[in-house]
Motif scaffolding. Sequence first.
Motif, PDB file in Angstrom:
ATOM      1  N   CYS A 119       3.489 -12.742 -19.936  1.00  0.00           N
ATOM      2  CA  CYS A 119       2.589 -11.629 -19.613  1.00  0.00           C
ATOM      3  C   CYS A 119       2.188 -10.928 -20.912  1.00  0.00           C
ATOM      4  CB  CYS A 119       3.273 -10.642 -18.669  1.00  0.00           C
ATOM      5  SG  CYS A 119       3.725 -11.372 -17.073  1.00  0.00           S
ATOM      6  N   ARG A 120       0.887 -10.760 -21.109  1.00  0.00           N
ATOM      7  CA  ARG A 120       0.385 -10.241 -22.393  1.00  0.00           C
ATOM      8  C   ARG A 120       0.683  -8.761 -22.568  1.00  0.00           C
ATOM      9  NH1 ARG A 120      -4.543  -8.280 -23.722  1.00  0.00           N
ATOM     10  NH2 ARG A 120      -5.447  -8.886 -21.716  1.00  0.00           N
ATOM     11  N   GLU A 121       0.694  -8.020 -21.461  1.00  0.00           N
ATOM     12  CA  GLU A 121       0.900  -6.583 -21.544  1.00  0.00           C
ATOM     13  C   GLU A 121       1.863  -6.145 -20.446  1.00  0.00           C
ATOM     14  OE1 GLU A 121      -2.091  -2.829 -22.431  1.00  0.00           O
ATOM     15  OE2 GLU A 121      -2.893  -4.836 -22.088  1.00  0.00           O
ATOM     16  N   ILE A 122       2.998  -5.564 -20.835  1.00  0.00           N
ATOM     17  CA  ILE A 122       4.005  -5.091 -19.888  1.00  0.00           C
ATOM     18  C   ILE A 122       4.114  -3.586 -20.048  1.00  0.00           C
ATOM     19  CG2 ILE A 122       6.406  -5.270 -19.125  1.00  0.00           C
ATOM     20  CD1 ILE A 122       6.534  -7.973 -20.617  1.00  0.00           C
ATOM     21  N   VAL A 123       3.712  -2.845 -18.988  1.00  0.00           N
ATOM     22  CA  VAL A 123       3.797  -1.389 -19.051  1.00  0.00           C
ATOM     23  C   VAL A 123       4.805  -0.901 -18.029  1.00  0.00           C
ATOM     24  CG1 VAL A 123       1.403  -1.246 -19.832  1.00  0.00           C
ATOM     25  CG2 VAL A 123       1.918  -0.921 -17.422  1.00  0.00           C
ATOM     26  N   LEU A 124       5.396   0.226 -18.312  1.00  0.00           N
ATOM     27  CA  LEU A 124       6.476   0.755 -17.467  1.00  0.00           C
ATOM     28  C   LEU A 124       6.226   2.227 -17.198  1.00  0.00           C
ATOM     29  CD1 LEU A 124      10.276   0.095 -18.004  1.00  0.00           C
ATOM     30  CD2 LEU A 124       9.453   2.421 -17.678  1.00  0.00           C
ATOM     31  N   CYS A 125       6.388   2.623 -15.950  1.00  0.00           N
ATOM     32  CA  CYS A 125       6.321   4.036 -15.572  1.00  0.00           C
ATOM     33  C   CYS A 125       7.656   4.458 -14.988  1.00  0.00           C
ATOM     34  CB  CYS A 125       5.230   4.279 -14.536  1.00  0.00           C
ATOM     35  SG  CYS A 125       3.552   4.264 -15.194  1.00  0.00           S
ATOM     36  N   VAL A 135      14.902  -3.370 -25.477  1.00  0.00           N
ATOM     37  CA  VAL A 135      15.596  -4.658 -25.561  1.00  0.00           C
ATOM     38  C   VAL A 135      14.823  -5.746 -24.813  1.00  0.00           C
ATOM     39  CG1 VAL A 135      17.668  -5.884 -24.760  1.00  0.00           C
ATOM     40  CG2 VAL A 135      17.896  -3.675 -25.902  1.00  0.00           C
ATOM     41  N   ALA A 136      14.224  -5.387 -23.675  1.00  0.00           N
ATOM     42  CA  ALA A 136      13.554  -6.379 -22.829  1.00  0.00           C
ATOM     43  C   ALA A 136      12.124  -6.680 -23.260  1.00  0.00           C
ATOM     44  CB  ALA A 136      13.549  -5.897 -21.380  1.00  0.00           C
ATOM     45  N   GLY A 137      11.574  -5.865 -24.181  1.00  0.00           N
ATOM     46  CA  GLY A 137      10.242  -6.176 -24.708  1.00  0.00           C
ATOM     47  C   GLY A 137       9.083  -5.517 -23.983  1.00  0.00           C
ATOM     48  N   VAL A 138       9.309  -4.342 -23.375  1.00  0.00           N
ATOM     49  CA  VAL A 138       8.218  -3.602 -22.740  1.00  0.00           C
ATOM     50  C   VAL A 138       7.265  -3.093 -23.821  1.00  0.00           C
ATOM     51  CG1 VAL A 138       7.653  -1.518 -21.415  1.00  0.00           C
ATOM     52  CG2 VAL A 138       9.612  -2.946 -20.755  1.00  0.00           C
ATOM     53  N   ASP A 139       5.966  -3.184 -23.553  1.00  0.00           N
ATOM     54  CA  ASP A 139       4.969  -2.799 -24.555  1.00  0.00           C
ATOM     55  C   ASP A 139       4.687  -1.307 -24.585  1.00  0.00           C
ATOM     56  OD1 ASP A 139       4.230  -5.477 -25.565  1.00  0.00           O
ATOM     57  OD2 ASP A 139       3.584  -5.801 -23.506  1.00  0.00           O
ATOM     58  N   ARG A 140       4.547  -0.693 -23.394  1.00  0.00           N
ATOM     59  CA  ARG A 140       4.253   0.739 -23.337  1.00  0.00           C
ATOM     60  C   ARG A 140       5.021   1.382 -22.206  1.00  0.00           C
ATOM     61  NH1 ARG A 140      -0.345  -0.861 -25.531  1.00  0.00           N
ATOM     62  NH2 ARG A 140      -1.358  -1.616 -23.645  1.00  0.00           N
ATOM     63  N   ILE A 141       5.487   2.600 -22.448  1.00  0.00           N
ATOM     64  CA  ILE A 141       6.279   3.334 -21.458  1.00  0.00           C
ATOM     65  C   ILE A 141       5.605   4.676 -21.203  1.00  0.00           C
ATOM     66  CG2 ILE A 141       8.567   4.239 -20.881  1.00  0.00           C
ATOM     67  CD1 ILE A 141       9.648   2.418 -23.178  1.00  0.00           C
ATOM     68  N   TYR A 142       5.460   5.010 -19.919  1.00  0.00           N
ATOM     69  CA  TYR A 142       4.829   6.276 -19.549  1.00  0.00           C
ATOM     70  C   TYR A 142       5.792   7.138 -18.750  1.00  0.00           C
ATOM     71  CZ  TYR A 142       0.642   3.612 -20.767  1.00  0.00           C
ATOM     72  OH  TYR A 142      -0.280   2.845 -21.421  1.00  0.00           O
ATOM     73  N   LYS A 143       5.732   8.456 -18.992  1.00  0.00           N
ATOM     74  CA  LYS A 143       6.606   9.404 -18.301  1.00  0.00           C
ATOM     75  C   LYS A 143       5.941   9.853 -16.997  1.00  0.00           C
ATOM     76  CE  LYS A 143       7.361  11.560 -22.806  1.00  0.00           C
ATOM     77  NZ  LYS A 143       7.432  12.848 -23.523  1.00  0.00           N
ATOM     78  N   VAL A 174       1.020  -6.480 -16.329  1.00  0.00           N
ATOM     79  CA  VAL A 174       1.899  -6.133 -15.215  1.00  0.00           C
ATOM     80  C   VAL A 174       2.455  -4.723 -15.416  1.00  0.00           C
ATOM     81  CG1 VAL A 174       2.526  -8.513 -14.679  1.00  0.00           C
ATOM     82  CG2 VAL A 174       3.913  -7.234 -16.308  1.00  0.00           C
ATOM     83  N   GLY A 175       2.671  -4.042 -14.296  1.00  0.00           N
ATOM     84  CA  GLY A 175       3.222  -2.695 -14.321  1.00  0.00           C
ATOM     85  C   GLY A 175       4.576  -2.662 -13.641  1.00  0.00           C
ATOM     86  N   LEU A 176       5.531  -2.022 -14.263  1.00  0.00           N
ATOM     87  CA  LEU A 176       6.886  -1.924 -13.723  1.00  0.00           C
ATOM     88  C   LEU A 176       7.162  -0.471 -13.350  1.00  0.00           C
ATOM     89  CD1 LEU A 176       8.728  -3.987 -16.506  1.00  0.00           C
ATOM     90  CD2 LEU A 176       7.282  -4.835 -14.627  1.00  0.00           C
ATOM     91  N   TYR A 177       7.591  -0.238 -12.109  1.00  0.00           N
ATOM     92  CA  TYR A 177       7.979   1.106 -11.715  1.00  0.00           C
ATOM     93  C   TYR A 177       9.497   1.187 -11.658  1.00  0.00           C
ATOM     94  CZ  TYR A 177       8.532   5.588  -9.579  1.00  0.00           C
ATOM     95  OH  TYR A 177       8.919   6.893  -9.373  1.00  0.00           O
ATOM     96  N   ILE A 178      10.076   2.135 -12.392  1.00  0.00           N
ATOM     97  CA  ILE A 178      11.533   2.292 -12.472  1.00  0.00           C
ATOM     98  C   ILE A 178      11.917   3.685 -11.979  1.00  0.00           C
ATOM     99  CG2 ILE A 178      13.561   2.169 -13.957  1.00  0.00           C
ATOM    100  CD1 ILE A 178      11.953  -0.470 -13.802  1.00  0.00           C
ATOM    101  N   PRO A 179      12.591   3.783 -10.830  1.00  0.00           N
ATOM    102  CA  PRO A 179      13.025   5.103 -10.346  1.00  0.00           C
ATOM    103  C   PRO A 179      13.940   5.781 -11.365  1.00  0.00           C
ATOM    104  CG  PRO A 179      13.258   3.437  -8.635  1.00  0.00           C
ATOM    105  CD  PRO A 179      12.963   2.700  -9.909  1.00  0.00           C
ATOM    106  N   GLY A 180      13.882   7.091 -11.384  1.00  0.00           N
ATOM    107  CA  GLY A 180      14.713   7.825 -12.339  1.00  0.00           C
ATOM    108  C   GLY A 180      15.328   9.057 -11.719  1.00  0.00           C
ATOM    109  N   GLY A 181      15.428   9.091 -10.406  1.00  0.00           N
ATOM    110  CA  GLY A 181      15.928  10.283  -9.714  1.00  0.00           C
ATOM    111  C   GLY A 181      17.433  10.346  -9.660  1.00  0.00           C
ATOM    112  N   THR A 182      17.999  10.166  -8.437  1.00  0.00           N
ATOM    113  CA  THR A 182      19.449  10.297  -8.285  1.00  0.00           C
ATOM    114  C   THR A 182      20.190   9.170  -9.000  1.00  0.00           C
ATOM    115  OG1 THR A 182      19.391   9.038  -6.208  1.00  0.00           O
ATOM    116  CG2 THR A 182      19.201  11.439  -6.054  1.00  0.00           C
TER     117      THR A 182
END
Length: 425
Positions: free
Chosen positions: A148-154, A173-181, A121-129
Amino acid sequence: MQIVRYPDRKNWKETLKRPAFDTSSLNQTVSDILNKIRERGDEAVIEFSQKFDKVVLDNLQVSDAEICEAENLVPDELKEAIRTAKNNIETFHNSQKVELKKIETTKGVVCWQKSVGIEKVGLYIPGGTAPLFSTVLMLAVPAKIAGCREIVLCTPPNKEGKVNPAILYAAKVAGVDRIYKIGGIQAIGAMAYGTETVTKVYKIFGPGNQYVTAAKQLVSLRDVAIDMPAGPSEVQVIADETANPSFIAADLLSQAEHGADSQVILTTTSEDIINEVVKEIEKQLPLLPRNEMAKKALDNSKLILLKDEQEIIDMTNEYAPEHLIIETADYMNIAEKIVNAGSVFLGHYTPESAGDYASGTNHTLPTNGYAKAYSGVNLDSFIRKITFQEISKEGIHNLGVTIEIMAETEQLNAHKNAVTLRLKD
């Protein structure tokens, strides 16, 4: 805010009209960017990050060292708040696990379901205002519980290539596997198609601006599942004479500050409440750092005076608000009659902010009237249910003729034959 008094039912649709949120004009631009990401992978992601986020990236993935650095930058009181919220969200979503039993539908015919977490699964997290680290918890915690075996975040970086420290800490803390900028359209494309660096996922979750929304809708046509259709945030408050006008005003403004295209609505049978709420909004609005944005949202918003409680209930079910706050003496009685809403907040001491952050319920909810057909994100959002069936000789004998008749009537004789051969055996 516009005051609307006793609108005729035939005009309710116009009264409840939401701000226009048509992404069709963006689709060609968004589609072109997605196609380039599909074809060129990391190279295109880096190019668009430089163009839209004004950042030159050497590495798309957040390193362990960056996560450790971010943890040291988060104040202890915020860390404690994030952990408390995480525990409450975890407790509530854990309670959504359901025991699936084997059922014998006919003698010798046994059926059952198995819950399986979506693998990637992929998580999109806004980071603007407003960097929404709370959304990290709302999405990653149930994903983890679901298995979910793989949790990625952008999430988009700043111009120095750094991700907001609170987002990184919440992800850890929540256990995300990979984070992308990565932000915007390029993040959705990278997760939908996969690149040399970014994992291709099977379902994408999370809010975003109109470009992100358009990108999610386009990739969902054939490449990846998404959580739900999304639009600007909204809240409706139902109030009577027992409500505190300052609370109501604060609740309306807390949603208005999300963005200029947000909408807030008050429905009541009390003219006095409307007048007092207007005074409180005028008092509280100038004190908000995001007051200019909130002012624009208030232009889309209404204070609606209705004849009686039944009209309020009917209008609420027609509007199907993302958030519904019921600040009345008989709030439980009204709540029982609400059938279309994303999340409901009951009583004078239950602000919508509680659900946004730490009570335990999920804040990723259907907007734009989709609460008539969609649920908010929950444990099932991250789960697939696979059905199983096991039929014995006795079972095929008991059920076989029924299947044969139905298959033959539909002129699907191979279906019938698959049963007939077994009956002869």
